[in-house]
Motif scaffolding. Structure first.
Motif, PDB file in Angstrom:
ATOM      1  N   THR A 474     -48.931  31.992 -20.278  1.00 15.08           N
ATOM      2  CA  THR A 474     -48.093  30.804 -20.055  1.00 15.08           C
ATOM      3  C   THR A 474     -48.047  29.938 -21.302  1.00 15.08           C
ATOM      4  N   LEU A 475     -49.193  29.750 -21.925  1.00 18.70           N
ATOM      5  CA  LEU A 475     -49.284  28.924 -23.130  1.00 18.70           C
ATOM      6  C   LEU A 475     -48.450  29.503 -24.267  1.00 18.70           C
ATOM      7  N   MET A 476     -48.456  30.825 -24.370  1.00 22.34           N
ATOM      8  CA  MET A 476     -47.682  31.488 -25.416  1.00 22.34           C
ATOM      9  C   MET A 476     -46.186  31.174 -25.258  1.00 22.34           C
ATOM     10  N   PHE A 477     -45.698  31.197 -24.010  1.00 26.44           N
ATOM     11  CA  PHE A 477     -44.284  30.888 -23.757  1.00 26.44           C
ATOM     12  C   PHE A 477     -43.996  29.393 -23.878  1.00 26.44           C
ATOM     13  N   LEU A 478     -45.008  28.561 -23.628  1.00 23.58           N
ATOM     14  CA  LEU A 478     -44.813  27.116 -23.646  1.00 23.58           C
ATOM     15  C   LEU A 478     -44.745  26.527 -25.043  1.00 23.58           C
ATOM     16  N   LEU A 479     -45.492  27.113 -25.995  1.00 30.00           N
ATOM     17  CA  LEU A 479     -45.668  26.480 -27.305  1.00 30.00           C
ATOM     18  C   LEU A 479     -44.359  26.110 -28.014  1.00 30.00           C
ATOM     19  N   PRO A 480     -43.328  26.977 -28.048  1.00 31.34           N
ATOM     20  CA  PRO A 480     -42.082  26.573 -28.720  1.00 31.34           C
ATOM     21  C   PRO A 480     -41.461  25.318 -28.103  1.00 31.34           C
ATOM     22  N   PHE A 481     -41.509  25.206 -26.796  1.00 30.48           N
ATOM     23  CA  PHE A 481     -40.885  24.056 -26.134  1.00 30.48           C
ATOM     24  C   PHE A 481     -41.748  22.799 -26.275  1.00 30.48           C
ATOM     25  N   LEU A 482     -43.082  22.979 -26.301  1.00 32.50           N
ATOM     26  CA  LEU A 482     -43.966  21.839 -26.547  1.00 32.50           C
ATOM     27  C   LEU A 482     -43.765  21.305 -27.964  1.00 32.50           C
ATOM     28  N   TRP A 483     -43.551  22.224 -28.917  1.00 31.08           N
ATOM     29  CA  TRP A 483     -43.271  21.783 -30.292  1.00 31.08           C
ATOM     30  C   TRP A 483     -41.960  20.991 -30.340  1.00 31.08           C
ATOM     31  N   ALA A 484     -40.931  21.464 -29.610  1.00 27.36           N
ATOM     32  CA  ALA A 484     -39.647  20.763 -29.604  1.00 27.36           C
ATOM     33  C   ALA A 484     -39.771  19.379 -28.977  1.00 27.36           C
ATOM     34  N   ILE A 485     -40.619  19.260 -27.949  1.00 26.83           N
ATOM     35  CA  ILE A 485     -40.814  17.966 -27.299  1.00 26.83           C
ATOM     36  C   ILE A 485     -41.540  16.993 -28.217  1.00 26.83           C
ATOM     37  N   SER A 486     -42.584  17.461 -28.889  1.00 23.42           N
ATOM     38  CA  SER A 486     -43.476  16.548 -29.604  1.00 23.42           C
ATOM     39  C   SER A 486     -43.140  16.349 -31.075  1.00 23.42           C
ATOM     40  N   LEU A 487     -42.763  17.415 -31.804  1.00 19.85           N
ATOM     41  CA  LEU A 487     -42.683  17.320 -33.257  1.00 19.85           C
ATOM     42  C   LEU A 487     -41.308  17.608 -33.857  1.00 19.85           C
ATOM     43  N   LYS A 488     -40.432  18.260 -33.138  1.00 19.35           N
ATOM     44  CA  LYS A 488     -39.112  18.581 -33.713  1.00 19.35           C
ATOM     45  C   LYS A 488     -38.348  17.299 -34.030  1.00 19.35           C
ATOM     46  N   ARG A 489     -37.798  17.256 -35.239  1.00 19.15           N
ATOM     47  CA  ARG A 489     -37.085  16.054 -35.664  1.00 19.15           C
ATOM     48  C   ARG A 489     -35.815  15.863 -34.832  1.00 19.15           C
ATOM     49  N   ILE A 490     -35.555  14.607 -34.507  1.00 21.84           N
ATOM     50  CA  ILE A 490     -34.378  14.267 -33.707  1.00 21.84           C
ATOM     51  C   ILE A 490     -33.459  13.393 -34.550  1.00 21.84           C
ATOM     52  N   ASN A 491     -32.257  13.876 -34.815  1.00 18.82           N
ATOM     53  CA  ASN A 491     -31.237  13.121 -35.561  1.00 18.82           C
ATOM     54  C   ASN A 491     -31.838  12.473 -36.813  1.00 18.82           C
ATOM     55  N   LYS A 492     -32.212  13.320 -37.748  1.00 21.22           N
ATOM     56  CA  LYS A 492     -32.935  12.889 -38.947  1.00 21.22           C
ATOM     57  C   LYS A 492     -32.212  11.769 -39.695  1.00 21.22           C
ATOM     58  N   GLU A 493     -30.892  11.882 -39.846  1.00 20.56           N
ATOM     59  CA  GLU A 493     -30.133  10.869 -40.585  1.00 20.56           C
ATOM     60  C   GLU A 493     -30.201   9.513 -39.911  1.00 20.56           C
ATOM     61  N   ALA A 494     -30.063   9.516 -38.554  1.00 15.00           N
ATOM     62  CA  ALA A 494     -30.112   8.246 -37.825  1.00 15.00           C
ATOM     63  C   ALA A 494     -31.484   7.594 -37.942  1.00 15.00           C
ATOM     64  N   VAL A 495     -32.554   8.397 -37.839  1.00 17.56           N
ATOM     65  CA  VAL A 495     -33.916   7.852 -37.925  1.00 17.56           C
ATOM     66  C   VAL A 495     -34.171   7.241 -39.293  1.00 17.56           C
ATOM     67  N   GLN A 496     -33.735   7.923 -40.351  1.00 10.99           N
ATOM     68  CA  GLN A 496     -33.950   7.409 -41.706  1.00 10.99           C
ATOM     69  C   GLN A 496     -33.269   6.061 -41.920  1.00 10.99           C
ATOM     70  N   SER A 497     -32.102   5.880 -41.286  1.00 13.10           N
ATOM     71  CA  SER A 497     -31.404   4.591 -41.414  1.00 13.10           C
ATOM     72  C   SER A 497     -32.028   3.524 -40.520  1.00 13.10           C
ATOM     73  N   LEU A 498     -32.386   3.907 -39.285  1.00 15.02           N
ATOM     74  CA  LEU A 498     -32.917   2.929 -38.327  1.00 15.02           C
ATOM     75  C   LEU A 498     -34.311   2.447 -38.700  1.00 15.02           C
ATOM     76  N   ILE A 499     -35.110   3.323 -39.318  1.00 14.77           N
ATOM     77  CA  ILE A 499     -36.482   2.954 -39.638  1.00 14.77           C
ATOM     78  C   ILE A 499     -36.540   1.843 -40.679  1.00 14.77           C
ATOM     79  N   GLN A 500     -35.430   1.679 -41.420  1.00 17.26           N
ATOM     80  CA  GLN A 500     -35.381   0.610 -42.412  1.00 17.26           C
ATOM     81  C   GLN A 500     -35.225  -0.765 -41.758  1.00 17.26           C
ATOM     82  N   GLU A 501     -34.708  -0.778 -40.532  1.00 20.46           N
ATOM     83  CA  GLU A 501     -34.502  -2.044 -39.830  1.00 20.46           C
ATOM     84  C   GLU A 501     -35.715  -2.350 -38.960  1.00 20.46           C
ATOM     85  N   ARG A 502     -36.198  -3.542 -39.079  1.00 20.83           N
ATOM     86  CA  ARG A 502     -37.450  -3.927 -38.425  1.00 20.83           C
ATOM     87  C   ARG A 502     -37.365  -3.858 -36.905  1.00 20.83           C
TER      88      ARG A 502
END
Length: 746
Positions: A474-502
């Protein structure tokens, strides 16, 4: 031989066959009559059902209504499967806010109004609730048929109505599931209702993702092997498979049929399957509507004639007013809002299905069903007239309203229809929600499958440490989706712009931590379901170690899965093409309408420049669909071919003028007086000697075909056009007798 001896030797037919024969014979006669009267065929089916039912004794009646109800349930499945084929999740994303706001406003208003009217008439809470939902859904079948018969499908308001119907269809499915839950639990709120909604969302997302991932790929790879017969069988098999899954999960069979239809709608074979399934849908759909008519009891209608009249008026005026308000709120002009509202003023197939649901669950009283059928029959009859008179009524209202009100509506409409940029924050929230939700659903599905299927299987095999083996797999099948939930970047361009605003920085950090905690929770949830707490802690740290060690491989595997899904969903096996936002292509009163060029149209074979379409009609051709090819922003030298689908931009008036011209200017192809014959022509002493068949112009002059030549005792079938005719040759021609004789005499 006397009739008595014949009857003794007669073979006894099962009641199901005789009843089905009676239903279809009655339906055939009724629909022919209603077609002649230019009335909706649905009304014909209802009348046929009434005549074939047990409540009408002047004709032969159906003996076993239980058998017919089985056929009717199959009819519901195929009706919803066909609606799903026409639905498509892509269409839902394209209908925009206009259709969504219109549909939501209409449904909310009509559910509340229907429930209130039911309570005022002294009905029970459950009858009133079902009544509200029944009155809230307009009829897709009846409206589309009326649009086609009245020739208004190309007008702008029709596009808004069709978009609203798409939203209504999916909301109707949702309400059917919720009604089932409410009916079983007899509760209008609480934990069971919330759980039912979450369960529905979970299964909808899961079925959609898995369906898009596997089914388009299967159909594309097997395309060269599939005949029409095989494709039809496979489509029905997939439909019934999803029906079984839906029933096993505790949902109505119709939900499964609708979902599978919407999944197949995303494939390259969707249009082909829709054509193949149409005769099946028409057959079982007719049986369903006839079965509805069989439940009409004249005595019940006489007893409840007052509720029928009241609910008919509530439907016509309530649907019209609520839809008009919803359309105005969405930013549509007053005229188009009134046209859309009056078009949606009826109930139809979904109302029958919901009423059937109440009867099957035994939570509504017997009188509700025939009352609903009567209201539907009346509003079906009034629909074409409501659509026809919507335009003059809109002009009347516009003239009578205070001028400042009309100006305010125009300003609001212009503001809402302006193209506004989507903020980066909204874009990030949308991408975040989509990524986390989809991957969480897949992770939970894997855990539940392991718990209820893989673990019992390993235990049955009596494997040592079966729970640990199950957890590792089960863990073997879960790992790709757990990585997507926790660490996969989401809308990199938007985050780079938004992080500049407090003001956004803290929220983004909190949302990232939430993703990490969610992945930890899912690991704990899996271990709690499969393994003991002690081994669970060991497995948890093992998961982190594997996660860190094989991050790159996990990433690559996930991206392969994601790319495969997106290819099926976005490209759909077709050529890549630019995105067209139809609602944003037309300013002011303009809109896009589509027309198919008839095979015998005067447009065929001419360029856009020659036809002077823009100069004559004031419209522009946005793009042309031609089989599997699409020509965007065609040049003036682009040729128009038969069966081209022209997508033009113009106002209602301009589009209607173009439509009339396209329909009325056809090349005459009346060959009713033509007599085709095989004619023998002796070439001797004619001007054709020593000329090729092509240069002789025999084909052109006779409008015929040279099918044979006799030369020195030798016979040639279908000679080449380069063949030189000789003095001793005999030519055989197939063509119009009168033209050939006239040619020879000359």
């Amino acid at each position: 031989m006397p009739f008595y001896s014949l009857s003794q030797n007669a073979i006894h037919l099962p009641g199901l066959i005789t009843d089905l024969g009676l239903i279809l014979i009655t339906a055939s006669i009724a629909v022919i009559i209603f077609k002649k009267l230019k009335q909706p065929l649905v009304l014909g089916y209802l009348v046929a059902g009434f005549l074939a039912g047990n409540n009408f004794h002047f004709f032969p009646t159906v003996e076993k209504t239980h058998d017919v109800s089985i056929w009717a349930e199959i009819g519901v499945i195929f009706l919803l499967f066909s609606l799903g084929l026409e639905f498509s999740f892509k269409k839902l994303t394209k209908v925009g806010g206009t259709a969504s706001i219109t549909a939501l406003t209409q449904i909310v208003c009509m559910v509340l109004l229907g429930y209130t009217v039911g309570q005022l008439m002294g009905w029970t809470n459950m009858d009133s609730l079902f009544l509200g939902v029944i009155l809230s859904i307009s009829s897709t079948t009846i409206i589309l048929k009326a649009f086609e018969e009245l020739g208004v499908k190309s007008q702008k308001f029709a596009g808004n109505v069709i978009g609203s119907l798409i939203v209504q269809d999916i909301l109707a499915i949702l309400m059917m599931v919720l009604l089932s839950t409410v009916a079983v639990s007899s509760q209008f709120s609480g934990s069971e209702l919330i759980f039912a909604i979450l369960k529905l969302i979970f299964f909808l997302i899961l079925w959609f993702i898995l369906g898009i991932f596997f089914i388009p790929s299967f159909l594309n790879k097997a395309k060269h092997l599939l005949t029409d017969e095989m494709l039809l069988i496979i489509s029905i098999a997939l439909c019934l498979l999803m029906v079984i899954f839906a029933a096993s999960a505790g949902f109505s069979p119709g939900l499964g049929a609708f979902i599978m239809g919407s999944i197949i709608a995303e494939t390259t074979e969707s249009e082909h399957i829709e054509k193949l399934i149409k005769p099946v849908k028409d057959l079982f759909g007719a049986i369903f509507f006839v079965s509805v008519g069989m439940l009409i009891n004249p005595q019940t209608l006489v007893t409840y004639y007052v509720p029928v009249i009241i609910l008919t008026l509530v439907t016509i005026f309530g649907q019209s007013i609520s839809s008009t308000i919803g359309s105005l709120l969405s930013g549509q002009p007053l005229k188009q809002s009134i046209q859309a509202g009056m078009s949606l003023s009826q109930i139809g197939e979904f109302s029958f299905i919901i009423a059937t649901l109440g009867l099957s669950l035994k939570v509504t009283q017997d009188f509700l069903y025939p009352v609903v059928v009567a209201v539907s029959a009346i509003t079906t009859f009034t629909t074409p007239y409501m659509i026809k008179f919507s335009t003059p009524f809109a002009a009347f209202v516009e003239d009578k309203l205070p001028k400042r009100w009309v100006k305010q509506i125009e300003r609001y409409s212009a503001y809402t229809q302006a193209i506004k940029p989507t903020s980066l924050w909204k874009s990030y929230i949308f991408d975040y929600t989509r990524q986390v939700t989809i991957n969480t659903v897949l992770a939970v599905a894997i855990i539940l499958l392991s718990r209820f299927y893989l673990l019992p299987f390993t235990e049955e095999l009596k494997l040592p440490f079966s729970s640990i083996i199950t957890a590792l797999v089960t863990l073997m099948f879960l790992l790709p989706f757990l990585w997507a939930i926790s660490l996969k970047r989401i809308n990199k361009e938007a985050v780079q712009s938004l992080i500049q605003e407090r003001k956004y920085r803290g929220a983004i950090i909190i949302m990232f931590i939430a993703r990490m905690l969610l992945s930890v929770f899912l690991i704990g949830f899996m271990l709690n379901k499969i393994i003991s707490p002690f081994f669970g802690i060991i497995m948890f740290f093992l998961a982190i170690f594997v996660y860190i060690t094989y991050t790159k491989q996990i990433n690559q595997f996930y991206y392969r899965l994601e790319d495969h899904f997106l290819k099926n969903f976005k490209e759909n096996g077709k050529e890549s093409k630019p995105k067209i936002e139809r609602q944003n292509l037309t300013p002011w009163d303009g809109h896009i309408a589509s027309f198919v060029v008839p095979c015998d149209s005067v447009f065929s074979g001419h360029t856009i420049e020659d036809l002077k379409i823009r100069e004559r009609f004031g419209i522009n051709i946005a793009f042309i669909k031609r089989e599997n090819k699409t020509v965007y922003i065609p040049s003036k030298t682009e040729l128009i071919y038969p069966q081209d689908e022209l997508h033009v931009i113009g106002t209602d008036l301009q589009v209607n003028e173009f439509k009339k011209y396209l329909e009325n200017h056809l090349i005459s192809t009346d060959n009713s007086d033509m007599e085709i014959v095989l004619w023998k022509l002796d070439i001797k002493n004619t001007s054709f000697v020593n000329k090729s068949i092509k240069d002789s112009l025999i084909r052109e002059e006779t409008n015929g075909i040279i099918v044979g030549v006799e030369h020195n005792g030798h016979r040639m079938l279908n000679p080449k056009s380069s063949y030189i005719l000789h003095d001793s040759d005999v030519v055989w021609i197939v063509g119009d007798k009168n033209k050939i004789k006239s040619f020879i005499e000359e």
